[in-house]
Design an enzyme around this catalytic site. Structure first.
Site, PDB file in Angstrom:
ATOM      1  N   ASP A   1       0.869  -1.187   0.000  1.00  0.00           N
ATOM      2  CA  ASP A   1       0.000   0.000   0.000  1.00  0.00           C
ATOM      3  C   ASP A   1       0.900   1.230   0.000  1.00  0.00           C
ATOM      4  OD1 ASP A   1      -2.174   1.964   0.805  1.00  0.00           O
ATOM      5  OD2 ASP A   1      -3.310   0.125   1.084  1.00  0.00           O
TER       6      ASP A   1
ATOM      7  N   ASP B   1       3.706   1.709  -4.571  1.00  0.00           N
ATOM      8  CA  ASP B   1       2.734   2.515  -5.325  1.00  0.00           C
ATOM      9  C   ASP B   1       2.425   1.754  -6.607  1.00  0.00           C
ATOM     10  OD1 ASP B   1       1.423   4.296  -6.985  1.00  0.00           O
ATOM     11  OD2 ASP B   1       2.730   6.000  -6.519  1.00  0.00           O
ATOM     12  N   VAL B   2       1.169   1.352  -6.779  1.00  0.00           N
ATOM     13  CA  VAL B   2       0.829   0.474  -7.921  1.00  0.00           C
ATOM     14  C   VAL B   2       0.971   1.169  -9.277  1.00  0.00           C
ATOM     15  CG1 VAL B   2      -0.717  -1.065  -6.625  1.00  0.00           C
ATOM     16  CG2 VAL B   2      -1.681   0.963  -7.772  1.00  0.00           C
TER      17      VAL B   2
ATOM     18  N   THR C   1     -16.670   0.970   3.438  1.00  0.00           N
ATOM     19  CA  THR C   1     -15.218   1.114   3.625  1.00  0.00           C
ATOM     20  C   THR C   1     -14.900   2.614   3.691  1.00  0.00           C
ATOM     21  OG1 THR C   1     -14.655   1.354   1.293  1.00  0.00           O
ATOM     22  CG2 THR C   1     -14.838  -0.904   2.117  1.00  0.00           C
TER      23      THR C   1
ATOM     24  N   LYS D   1     -13.028   1.126 -14.269  1.00  0.00           N
ATOM     25  CA  LYS D   1     -13.488  -0.195 -13.825  1.00  0.00           C
ATOM     26  C   LYS D   1     -13.996  -1.032 -15.000  1.00  0.00           C
ATOM     27  CE  LYS D   1     -12.482   0.253  -9.473  1.00  0.00           C
ATOM     28  NZ  LYS D   1     -11.426  -0.574  -8.874  1.00  0.00           N
TER      29      LYS D   1
ATOM     30  N   ASN E   1      -6.119  -4.989  -5.880  1.00  0.00           N
ATOM     31  CA  ASN E   1      -7.254  -4.369  -5.181  1.00  0.00           C
ATOM     32  C   ASN E   1      -7.115  -2.855  -5.007  1.00  0.00           C
ATOM     33  OD1 ASN E   1      -9.396  -4.228  -2.815  1.00  0.00           O
ATOM     34  ND2 ASN E   1      -7.455  -3.461  -1.974  1.00  0.00           N
TER      35      ASN E   1
ATOM     36  N   TYR F   1     -13.990   7.014 -12.877  1.00  0.00           N
ATOM     37  CA  TYR F   1     -14.016   5.775 -12.088  1.00  0.00           C
ATOM     38  C   TYR F   1     -14.672   4.648 -12.895  1.00  0.00           C
ATOM     39  CZ  TYR F   1     -14.773   2.649  -8.098  1.00  0.00           C
ATOM     40  OH  TYR F   1     -14.769   1.568  -7.250  1.00  0.00           O
TER      41      TYR F   1
ATOM     42  N   ILE G   1     -19.891  -1.019  -0.659  1.00  0.00           N
ATOM     43  CA  ILE G   1     -19.343  -1.700   0.520  1.00  0.00           C
ATOM     44  C   ILE G   1     -18.898  -0.644   1.520  1.00  0.00           C
ATOM     45  CG2 ILE G   1     -17.615  -3.375   1.323  1.00  0.00           C
ATOM     46  CD1 ILE G   1     -19.601  -4.518  -0.790  1.00  0.00           C
TER      47      ILE G   1
HETATM   48  N1  LIG Z   1     -16.130   0.244  -1.271  1.00  0.00           N
HETATM   49  C1  LIG Z   1     -16.888   0.057  -2.332  1.00  0.00           C
HETATM   50  O1  LIG Z   1     -18.101   0.288  -2.299  1.00  0.00           O
HETATM   51  C2  LIG Z   1     -16.292  -0.476  -3.606  1.00  0.00           C
HETATM   52  C3  LIG Z   1     -17.173  -0.828  -4.631  1.00  0.00           C
HETATM   53  C4  LIG Z   1     -16.671  -1.321  -5.822  1.00  0.00           C
HETATM   54  C5  LIG Z   1     -15.300  -1.463  -5.975  1.00  0.00           C
HETATM   55  N2  LIG Z   1     -14.467  -1.101  -4.990  1.00  0.00           N
HETATM   56  C6  LIG Z   1     -13.029  -1.259  -5.216  1.00  0.00           C
HETATM   57  O2  LIG Z   1     -12.460  -2.041  -4.199  1.00  0.00           O
HETATM   58  C7  LIG Z   1     -11.070  -1.688  -4.047  1.00  0.00           C
HETATM   59  C8  LIG Z   1     -10.785  -1.415  -2.574  1.00  0.00           C
HETATM   60  O3  LIG Z   1     -11.531  -0.278  -2.189  1.00  0.00           O
HETATM   61  P1  LIG Z   1     -11.998   0.013  -0.681  1.00  0.00           P
HETATM   62  O4  LIG Z   1     -13.429   0.341  -0.739  1.00  0.00           O
HETATM   63  O5  LIG Z   1     -11.503  -1.036   0.223  1.00  0.00           O
HETATM   64  O6  LIG Z   1     -11.243   1.418  -0.445  1.00  0.00           O
HETATM   65  P2  LIG Z   1     -10.189   1.901   0.633  1.00  0.00           P
HETATM   66  O7  LIG Z   1      -9.993   3.347   0.342  1.00  0.00           O
HETATM   67  O8  LIG Z   1     -10.601   1.485   1.995  1.00  0.00           O
HETATM   68  O9  LIG Z   1      -8.866   1.084   0.231  1.00  0.00           O
HETATM   69  C9  LIG Z   1      -8.140   1.350  -0.937  1.00  0.00           C
HETATM   70  C10 LIG Z   1      -6.654   1.183  -0.622  1.00  0.00           C
HETATM   71  O10 LIG Z   1      -5.908   1.400  -1.823  1.00  0.00           O
HETATM   72  C11 LIG Z   1      -4.750   2.141  -1.478  1.00  0.00           C
HETATM   73  N3  LIG Z   1      -4.190   2.858  -2.615  1.00  0.00           N
HETATM   74  C12 LIG Z   1      -4.702   3.956  -3.246  1.00  0.00           C
HETATM   75  N4  LIG Z   1      -3.872   4.361  -4.217  1.00  0.00           N
HETATM   76  C13 LIG Z   1      -2.797   3.508  -4.194  1.00  0.00           C
HETATM   77  C14 LIG Z   1      -1.601   3.407  -4.947  1.00  0.00           C
HETATM   78  N5  LIG Z   1      -1.315   4.294  -5.926  1.00  0.00           N
HETATM   79  N6  LIG Z   1      -0.758   2.393  -4.681  1.00  0.00           N
HETATM   80  C15 LIG Z   1      -1.031   1.512  -3.695  1.00  0.00           C
HETATM   81  N7  LIG Z   1      -2.139   1.552  -2.939  1.00  0.00           N
HETATM   82  C16 LIG Z   1      -2.999   2.552  -3.184  1.00  0.00           C
HETATM   83  C17 LIG Z   1      -5.239   3.103  -0.393  1.00  0.00           C
HETATM   84  O11 LIG Z   1      -4.155   3.639   0.345  1.00  0.00           O
HETATM   85  C18 LIG Z   1      -6.164   2.212   0.416  1.00  0.00           C
HETATM   86  O12 LIG Z   1      -5.489   1.562   1.472  1.00  0.00           O
HETATM   87  C19 LIG Z   1     -10.844  -0.492  -4.970  1.00  0.00           C
HETATM   88  O13 LIG Z   1     -10.285  -0.931  -6.191  1.00  0.00           O
HETATM   89  C20 LIG Z   1     -12.249   0.030  -5.189  1.00  0.00           C
HETATM   90  O14 LIG Z   1     -12.373   0.770  -6.388  1.00  0.00           O
HETATM   91  C21 LIG Z   1     -14.919  -0.612  -3.800  1.00  0.00           C
END
Ligand SMILES: NC(=O)c1ccc[n+]([C@@H]2O[C@H](COP(=O)([O-])OP(=O)(O)OC[C@H]3O[C@@H](n4cnc5c(N)ncnc54)[C@H](O)[C@@H]3O)[C@@H](O)[C@H]2O)c1
Length: 263
Positions: free
Chosen positions: A37, A63-64, A201, A168, A90, A164, A199
């Site tokens: 992360d 950093d991804v 989060t 996706k 993720n 976004y 979700i």
């Molecule tokens: N929460 C939702 O409702 C939801 C719905 C659909 C999809 N998603 C997807 O699920 C995944 C996780 O999301 P989440 O809801 O747990 O969010 P979150 O913000 O809790 O977690 C995302 C994590 O990604 C990390 N991150 C961001 N940019 C980064 C980078 N450049 N390099 C490395 N790490 C990085 C952040 O620091 C964070 O820890 C994401 O891809 C998100 O788009 C989430």
């Protein structure tokens, strides 16, 4: 025996939300989990939780969007653990909430960079590492499972989420292209996408904070069940795709959304 016992997993964005829950569940089911992360404190907390429960985990800053970081982390995983079996792409950033005609190009590029370039780089270097695994049964060798996190917004649009949703949708079809490429090359590497609905989060929390109580109400109203999902709901699906129970599953879209897309 756990469902992913003796496997080595890499989970990006493991400091928070869905990534953290996934890392915890994979470790609970027997995997050695490497969490990466850009939020170092959160990443270390995930490791501490896993270790306190008797699991195995390590954290690396990564950093991804940076290909150099990908080369480094994959090399470190192979050196420390000998192989990579499971890669969960993720890490992601949320929607901007900005109307399309006001969306700065910079904001578009930032979203695409993390959510799509980041997954591409993961797939590129993940396949590179997994094709050398000896455990697979394909004619071209290799072995592994890659899970890319898309969204219900990889299927349908939502106002003020142009970047976004585009990112996706890209993840959804990138996944299919690489899944059939691996199969055509006889590589025993499965590539699938997971599509969470809303979700609970920090990512959704941020959107609610920006939009106020009405935003929260609107999200809950849009849910067929009247509630948001939990990070663990998504982790369970990722665990299935990562495990040998899904040995014949590749290029698929696993939707976990409380019925959001069923209407
Ligand atoms: N929460 C939702 O409702 C939801 C719905 C659909 C999809 N998603 C997807 O699920 C995944 C996780 O999301 P989440 O809801 O747990 O969010 P979150 O913000 O809790 O977690 C995302 C994590 O990604 C990390 N991150 C961001 N940019 C980064 C980078 N450049 N390099 C490395 N790490 C990085 C952040 O620091 C964070 O820890 C994401 O891809 C998100 O788009 C989430």
């Amino acid at each position: 025996m756990g469902r992913v016992a003796d496997k080595v997993a890499l989970v990006t964005g493991g400091a928070s939300g869905i990534g953290r829950a996934t890392a915890e569940l994979l470790a609970q089911e027997g995997a050695m989990v490497v969490i990466t992360d850009v939020q170092d404190e959160g990443g270390q907390e995930t490791v501490a939780t896993i270790e306190a429960a008797g699991g195995r985990a390590a954290y690396h800053h990564h950093d991804v969007t940076d290909e150099g970081d990908w080369k480094k982390i994959i090399a470190e995983v192979i050196e420390a653990h000998g192989k990579l079996d499971i890669l969960v792409n993720n890490a992601g950033v949320g929607g901007t909430g900005i109307p399309v005609e006001e969306l700065p190009l910079e904001a578009w590029r930032n979203t695409m960079s993390v959510n799509l370039d980041g997954v591409f780089l993961g797939v590129k270097h993940g396949v590179g590492a997994m094709k050398d695994n000896g455990s697979g049964g394909g004619s071209g060798g290799g072995g592994g499972s890659i899970i890319n996190t898309s969204s219900v917004l990889g299927f349908v649009g939502l106002p003020h989420t142009a970047a976004y949703t585009a990112s996706k949708g890209g993840v959804r079809l990138l996944t299919k292209a690489v899944a059939i490429e691996c199969a055509a090359r006889g590589l025993n590497i499965r590539v699938n996408s997971v599509h969470p609905g809303f979700i609970d989060t920090p990512m959704v929390g941020g959107a609610i904070q920006r939009g106020g109580p009405e935003r929260r109400e609107a999200i809950l109203k849009s849910q067929p069940t009247g509630e948001m999902g939990r990070p663990q709901d998504i982790a369970e699906g990722i665990l299935y795709l990562a495990s040998d129970a899904a040995r014949f599953v590749s290029g698929t879209e696993l939707v976990i959304d409380g019925g959001y897309l069923a209407r």
